[in-house]
Design an enzyme around this catalytic site. Structure first.
Site, PDB file in Angstrom:
ATOM      1  N   GLN B 127       0.806  -0.984   0.073  1.00 18.40           N
ATOM      2  CA  GLN B 127      -0.122  -0.004  -0.045  1.00 18.40           C
ATOM      3  C   GLN B 127       1.174   1.228   0.025  1.00 18.40           C
ATOM      4  OE1 GLN B 127      -2.220   0.256   3.568  1.00 18.40           O
ATOM      5  NE2 GLN B 127      -2.741   2.399   3.287  1.00 18.40           N
ATOM      6  N   GLU B 245      -8.572  -1.249   7.044  1.00 18.70           N
ATOM      7  CA  GLU B 245      -7.290  -1.308   7.853  1.00 18.70           C
ATOM      8  C   GLU B 245      -7.896  -1.020   8.970  1.00 18.70           C
ATOM      9  OE1 GLU B 245      -4.627   1.984   7.415  1.00 18.70           O
ATOM     10  OE2 GLU B 245      -3.204   0.885   8.277  1.00 18.70           O
TER      11      GLU B 245
END
Lengths: 417, 409
Positions: B127, B245
């Site tokens: 990411q 997340e």
């Protein structure tokens, strides 16, 4: 309060919580049922009408310290004083989780009345005592709120302390006579009934003594928290009836102090949540430097920490009530976790509430000090946070022995390859 | 809320028929591809083909179009038979990339092309969000994406990228329009980590290890079809990623005395000669806090199951991070001089979440300093609790104009 009569709590014989269509739906910890929501709303409505700040201040300065008529309505009209008392004794038989919801709301409103003495300690002691005519005679009037009671038994760290008895019991005809002095009995002033632990020829036992007789004197004490009264109980050859003998008093008062601790924790959650809400509202409205003070991070972060404390307190208080009701956890640990958490949380939140209100929070006129004083008192009663952490340490730290699973500790030498 | 693997649970109620279908599919996979005999990629590929990687995804994309709560039914069969926990093998891929791709990929073919090798763990994902100049203020990021025909040219620097050195693909958030206010000028891409102009460098942390990387982007090209969502809509797409997340953090341990506090209890039990009354008081306090945190996480799970997430969930990450630090500080004080020794500061690159990677107590102590920074600093979390849960007003803002006019440090 006509609408309150339609709530489950007021009609214990038909409420779903007692007739329990739950055979297919086993209750799970932390579930909130519609009945519980209605119960909370009904008590909150009642408190808004009967125990607003003006009423609290009136009772605070009155001689008795509460309004017996309001208390009787809580017992009769709402039926919320004996939710954890079995139906065959005249209670609602709902459970301690439900009773805790009620106590939380009473704590949020700072309702004046013998909540701890009667609901928290005396009723659980009576419920745990051996069935008999005395018990059957005493319980219903406490449940319906027409009479109140206080428990005069020494306690240490939230547990019955049979070694600190200050009252003696002797046989007198068919009954007993008690003589002695008990200091700082919560909710004794105004109580109709005293449950007294006394030392007799067969050991320590629990007795029932009517308060309104000449051999009993209850001296009201000026308390830091004027909404929760205490008194010194003096007994001079006071006629008494035996409620629990030497062989059962530990069980009876053990249960009473566990329930008292769990319900006190619920009250602390109610008070802390109320103070948090009031302070958030203040921080959104109060302008300084041209903006709401709640927009300043110094203020916002303190409020966030207060939220964390309230959420932790709520979880542990609910767990304590659930543990006692379901047997799912050790009551010794569950009540100590709750008391260690909730005593700190209520005190911290109430103190921070005063800080964030600024000068107005230090005035007599503002209600913050009423909650602060209740928080101080609640923290000290049935063992403070430190005493309960000590109990926790005794249970989980003092007798542990090393077992496999110790995390590796580096010794500064190269790892073997 | 999430289960132990970071997958979201809850959602629409499942039917018994769906549960049976999931269970049957899982049993068939286990029967035909015994996870104790075949390699993980083959087994996980079979799971994908059977729609068991993310059961709530559409059919053909690793799902069966059923309630996400049924993932637990699939996992019970698959992992019960000895199958791997895929989240541990490809955490960013399974936890964040997959939901973002399935929701925002430009075509099902593209989504499938990414998702299957992601699921087999042949393609590791990373990411690319944080930058040296954009940490808590993610929307202020400066990496530029400039349109050039059918592709985009990307320049900038990303940081704190775990697994970048092993990753085939990266989720990239970049600025496509510096004239827009900062939240509006962002576009979201899938970046080929092997493309020219993408350079990865290990970022050594205070523990001595390099869990993370810096990633430098110099004229890296991305085909437009690898854009996720509309041009300028990157912030909204990023929310899909970040929500997945956040929900993976702070889930809390289920057993009393397990998790971080378990380390302290074990050390306490193992080193009676180091005990003092003051340390005893501290540990009892930490134990009580860990219990309050554990019960609050349990209550949050219960509330989330009932449909309305309460403040309990937002509280969890904040508390878990600070408690971790306090617990390891206690451990170091208990160890005394022993705590001043260390295993090795030799740089180690192997990522992973196993106990070996966590290392000795001294290393866990140092690592815990990051807990109150990563995944939302405690300061930002307190703002979130204050503003989104308690409804307090935000700070006056000085960054509402075009991004290029916002002061940057």
């Amino acid at each position: 309060m006509a609408e309150s009569t339609t709530t489950p709590a007021t009609t214990p014989t038909t409420t779903p919580t007692t007739t329990a269509p739950v055979a297919t739906d086993v209750p799970v910890e932390f579930d909130v049922t519609d009945e519980q929501r209605e119960l909370r709303a009904a008590v909150r409505r009642f408190c808004a009408e009967q125990s607003d700040e003006a009423a609290v201040r009136r009772h605070m300065e009155s001689e008795v310290g509460y309004d017996p008529a309001v208390w009787a309505r809580l017992g009769g009209e709402l039926g919320v004083l004996g939710l954890a008392v079995p139906e065959e004794l005249g209670g609602a038989g709902a459970g301690l989780v439900e009773q805790a919801i009620v106590v939380e709301e009473l704590g949020a409103a700072l309702l004046c009345g013998p909540v701890l003495g009667t609901i928290g300690l005396a009723l659980p002691a009576l419920v745990a005592a051996t069935p008999g005519p005395l018990r059957d005679e005493l319980v219903p009037s406490l449940v319906d709120g027409t009479r109140t009671a206080a428990l005069a038994a020494p306690e240490h760290a939230g547990l019955f302390d049979g070694h600190a008895i200050t009252v003696g019991a002797v046989h007198a005809g068919d009954g007993w006579e008690l003589t002695g002095v008990v200091n700082q009995v919560v909710d004794a002033p105004g109580a109709d009934l005293l449950l007294v632990a006394a030392s007799g020829p067969e050991g320590v036992a629990l007795f029932a003594v009517p308060a309104a007789i000449e051999q009993v004197e209850v001296e009201p004490l000026t308390t830091l928290d004027l909404t929760r009264r205490q008194g010194t109980v003096r007994l001079r050859e006071a006629p008494a009836r035996l409620l629990a003998g030497a062989d059962e008093i530990d069980g009876v008062l053990g249960h009473a102090f566990y329930v008292g601790s769990a319900l006190l924790a619920a009250e602390q959650v109610g008070g802390a949540q109320h103070m948090l809400d009031a302070t958030v509202a203040h921080a959104r409205e109060r302008l300084q430097f041209g903006r709401p003070i709640g927009s300043f991070q110094a203020v916002k972060h303190r409020l966030a920490d207060m939220l964390v404390q309230v959420e932790h307190a709520r979880s542990t208080a609910q767990h304590a009530a659930w543990a006692l009701q379901s047997g799912a956890d050790d009551p010794f640990l569950a009540t100590s976790i709750a008391q260690a958490t909730c005593s700190d949380a209520y005190y911290r939140v109430a103190a921070d509430a005063i800080q964030l209100h600024g000068g107005i929070g230090f005035t007599w006129e503002h209600r913050a000090h009423l909650y602060y004083k209740r928080a101080v008192t609640d923290a000290a009663l049935l063992g403070g946070a430190e005493i309960h952490r000590d109990r926790i340490a005794a249970a989980v730290l003092d007798h542990v022995v090393a077992t496999p699973g110790v995390p590796p500790v580096a010794d500064g030498r190269p790892a073997p390859s | 809320m999430t289960d132990a693997d970071g997958r979201c649970t809850g959602g629409p109620l499942s039917t018994g028929a769906d549960a049976e279908r999931v269970q049957e599919a899982a049993r068939a996979v286990v029967a035909e591809h015994d996870p104790r005999r075949v390699a993980a990629p083959e087994f996980l590929g079979a799971c994908f083909d059977a729609g068991l990687s993310w059961v709530h995804f559409p059919e053909g994309l690793g799902g069966l179009g059923v309630s996400r709560g049924l993932q637990a039914v699939a996992d019970a069969v698959l992992q019960g038979a000895g199958g791997p926990v895929p989240f541990w093998l490809n955490p960013i891929g399974y936890g964040m990339a997959a939901p973002t791709i399935s929701e925002h990929a430009r075509s099902p073919e593209l989504a499938r092309g990414w998702l299957r090798p992601l699921a087999t763990t042949e393609d590791i994902w990373c990411q690319l969000f944080s930058e040296p100049g954009a940490g808590s203020d993610l929307a202020g990021l400066a990496t530029s994406a400039v349109r050039d025909g059918d592709s985009w040219v990307v320049n900038g620097q990303k940081v704190w990228t775990s697994l970048a050195h092993r990753a085939r693909w990266g989720l990239l958030l970049a600025r496509s329009d510096p004239d827009q206010p900062k939240h509006r000028g962002l576009t979201y891409f899938v970046l080929d980590m092997t493309a020219p102009g993408v350079r990865t460098r290990p970022l050594r942390q205070m523990t001595g290890q390099a869990e993370f990387n810096e990633v430098f982007l110099d004229d890296a090209r991305i085909p437009d079809e690898h854009r996720l969502g509309a041009v300028g809509d990157g912030w909204r797409v990023a929310m899909t990623t970040l929500m997945n997340e956040r929900s993976a953090i702070g889930a809390g341990s289920a057993e009393r005395g397990s998790g971080t506090i378990g380390d302290a209890l074990s050390l306490w039990a193992d080193r009676p000669h180091r005990r003092t009354p003051v340390l005893r008081d501290r540990l009892a306090g930490l134990w009580a806090r860990a219990e309050a945190q554990r019960l609050t996480a349990a209550r949050a799970r219960r509330t989330a199951t009932a449909g309305s997430p309460g403040p309990e969930g937002s509280v969890s990450k904040l508390v878990a991070a600070e408690l971790n630090q306090d617990v390891y500080e206690f451990c170091m004080d208990l160890l005394g001089p022993e705590g001043t020794l260390y295993g090795s500061y030799e740089v180690r690159r192997e990522g992973g979440r196993d106990a070996d990677w966590r290392g000795a107590v001294q290393q866990r102590f140092l690592r815990s300093r990051a807990n109150t920074i990563e995944g939302g600093t405690s300061e930002v979390l307190r703002n979130i609790l204050g503003e989104r849960v308690l409804g307090l007003p935000g700070e006056p803002r000085t960054d509402s104009g075009p991004w290029k006019e916002v002061p940057r440090g």
